[in-house]
Scaffold this active site. Structure first.
Site, PDB file in Angstrom:
ATOM      1  CG  ASP A 272      -2.277   0.620   0.970  1.00  0.00           C
ATOM      2  OD1 ASP A 272      -2.335   1.862   0.880  1.00  0.00           O
ATOM      3  OD2 ASP A 272      -3.272  -0.114   0.848  1.00  0.00           O
TER       4      ASP A 272
ATOM      5  CG  HIS B 271      -5.431   3.731   1.121  1.00  0.00           C
ATOM      6  ND1 HIS B 271      -5.040   2.457   0.781  1.00  0.00           N
ATOM      7  CD2 HIS B 271      -6.694   3.879   0.651  1.00  0.00           C
ATOM      8  CE1 HIS B 271      -6.036   1.855   0.123  1.00  0.00           C
ATOM      9  NE2 HIS B 271      -7.055   2.697   0.038  1.00  0.00           N
TER      10      HIS B 271
ATOM     11  CB  SER C 267      -9.266   0.129   0.144  1.00  0.00           C
ATOM     12  OG  SER C 267      -8.735   0.356  -1.121  1.00  0.00           O
TER      13      SER C 267
END
Length: 471
Positions: free
Chosen positions: A152, A193, A340
């Site tokens: 990521d 994220h 996600s």
């Protein structure tokens, strides 16, 4: 991916050469970004990459020996896509393509987290955790001694949430800055994220060891060759599950080979189904589209399909994906929506399963997660069968993973009888569910499930033959 046939049409070769004569804008991708000066290439066995370098003026930037894939730099005066088409048409080349980017769907679509500035959220009691009955699941397993890879935008290793958990959070590698610290950097739409994704894995499997591989920049983009390299490094580092909460339309051949390599090494890859709110196979994102990944769609708090989530025949399972609460960068927490964040719930479940059975094979953990999921078709009229096997069920999955199997008991009902023969027939010829573990159907102990296993069981049940073999 099947090996490309050695025969290539002369028409394809001619078209490829013509592409080199057309303007540089011809052939530019409208679906995916790409690294403007890089190609990925794999030679047919017995051929050397130097013939490509000599013929086309390319140079090797990097090489991945596990998947025999080269990263090439084309000459400055050549259009990468046109040159790739010419090289790909050669008989001595298995594939050649542009090094396409993959993107995280939430930053790409500008979905932003809502930060918990008042400190009112609670990680362990949030609805997603209670829906999945994580308290009961963690009485069976907490993910001890299992390593999980988060590919990521990096992780904030100093976040208090990670410091408080028993399992460690470590840096694998930063493939963006090419250094050893895969830190989640602030200042972009993808910031936070990776930290958020890692926090969800920790919520499910608090004792698991998390390894961060930074493959997305702060805008949420990363090229396929680096992501493939991260998959291979994660495998070398001993990770048993790999979380990929991003994707692309189309395919990246280097990453595709790396994912096959993971499957062959009993490493489970879990990928986000994407946030395009469609069931179109044409835009279902890679790598979730691949059968050797588990594709995860998102459900809302009522187990309806989240309005943004992709669905369709390529979906394997679903997990909560709306108003998920998890750690954000610095010392913050937040709420965020997206496939996600449904994906790491499944990755965490894989860690729980691996922890109680570290020798489990890929087929068995894949089948356990799929077969124990709870159907949500009745709650989603009009899209029945398009949300995979339904909502993951961690408690049932762990109970199945930890149970002992009886040789020959293919349907897992604790007795060997005619129903097991029928079960094997359904599995082999009617796309029925797989035996769990697969070895339970291998009655003759050959290492493969064939018609001979049915014959073996018939002889055992009706002809005084020997009992099924315990492997």
């Amino acid at each position: 991916m099947q090996t490309k046939t050695v025969y290539k049409s002369p028409l394809i070769i001619i078209i490829g050469w013509l592409c080199l004569l057309l303007p540089q804008s011809f052939g530019s991708s409208v679906q995916n970004g790409s690294s403007p000066e890089e190609l990925v290439c794999r030679m047919e066995p017995g051929y050397d990459i130097e013939i490509i370098n000599i013929t086309f003026g390319t140079t090797v930037r990097s090489y991945q020996p596990q998947i025999k894939c080269y990263l090439l730099i084309p000459p400055e005066d050549q259009d990468p896509e046109s040159l790739a088409a010419v090289i790909d048409a050669r008989l001595d080349v298995q594939y050649c393509g542009v090094n396409y980017y993959l993107v995280a769907p939430e930053p790409f679509q500008r979905s932003q987290p809502f930060l918990d500035n008042q400190g009112i959220g609670d990680l362990e009691t949030q609805l997603a955790a209670t829906t999945l009955d994580l308290v009961v699941a963690q009485e069976i397993s907490i993910g001890l001694d299992v390593s999980v890879a988060i590919l990521d935008g990096g992780i904030d290793f100093d976040h208090p949430e990670f410091v408080a958990k028993s399992g460690g959070v470590y840096s694998g590698w930063d493939f963006i800055d090419n250094d050893s610290i895969a830190f989640d950097e602030p200042g972009g739409s993808c910031s936070g994220h990776g930290t958020f994704v890692a926090g969800i894995v920790k919520l499910v499997a608090p004792a698991a060891n998390i390894y961060a591989y930074r493959v997305l920049d702060t805008t949420g983009e990363g090229d396929g060759y680096n992501i493939a390299a991260a998959v291979l490094k994660a495998i070398d580092d001993g990770c048993k599950a790999i979380n990929i909460s991003f994707g692309m339309i189309g395919e990246n051949v280097a990453l595709d080979d790396a994912l096959k390599y993971a499957r062959d090494n009993d490493v489970l890859v879990i990928a986000a189904a994407g946030n395009d709110s469609t069931d179109s196979n044409l835009i279902f994102p890679f790598p979730a589209s691949r059968y050797y990944c588990i594709a995860v769609a998102a459900l809302d708090s009522l187990n309806y399909r989240a309005d943004f989530s992709n669905f369709g025949v390529k979906v394997n399972v679903c997990a909560p994906g709306t108003w998920i609460y998890a750690p954000y960068i610095d010392t913050l927490y937040g709420w965020w929506n997206g496939t996600s964040f449904a994906t790491p719930f499944v990755t965490g479940l894989a860690a729980l399963i691996y922890s109680i059975n570290q020798d489990i094979e890929w087929d068995d953990i894949y089948n356990i997660i799929n077969q124990t999921a709870t159907s949500v078709d009745s709650l989603n009229p009009g899209i029945e069968g398009l949300l995979g096997n339904g909502l993951i069920n961690p408690v049932d999955a762990l109970e199945m993973a930890g149970s002992q199997h009886i040789p020959g008991d293919a349907n897992h009902d604790d007795v060997v009888n005619l129903l097991d023969i029928i079960y094997i027939i359904s599995y082999m010829y009617r796309e029925g569910p797989a035996p769990i573990p697969l070895a339970s159907a291998d009655a003759d102990g050959s290492g493969n499930i064939t018609i001979l296993d049915m014959t073996y069981l018939i002889r055992y049940l009706y002809r005084d033959g020997p009992p099924p073999v315990a492997l």
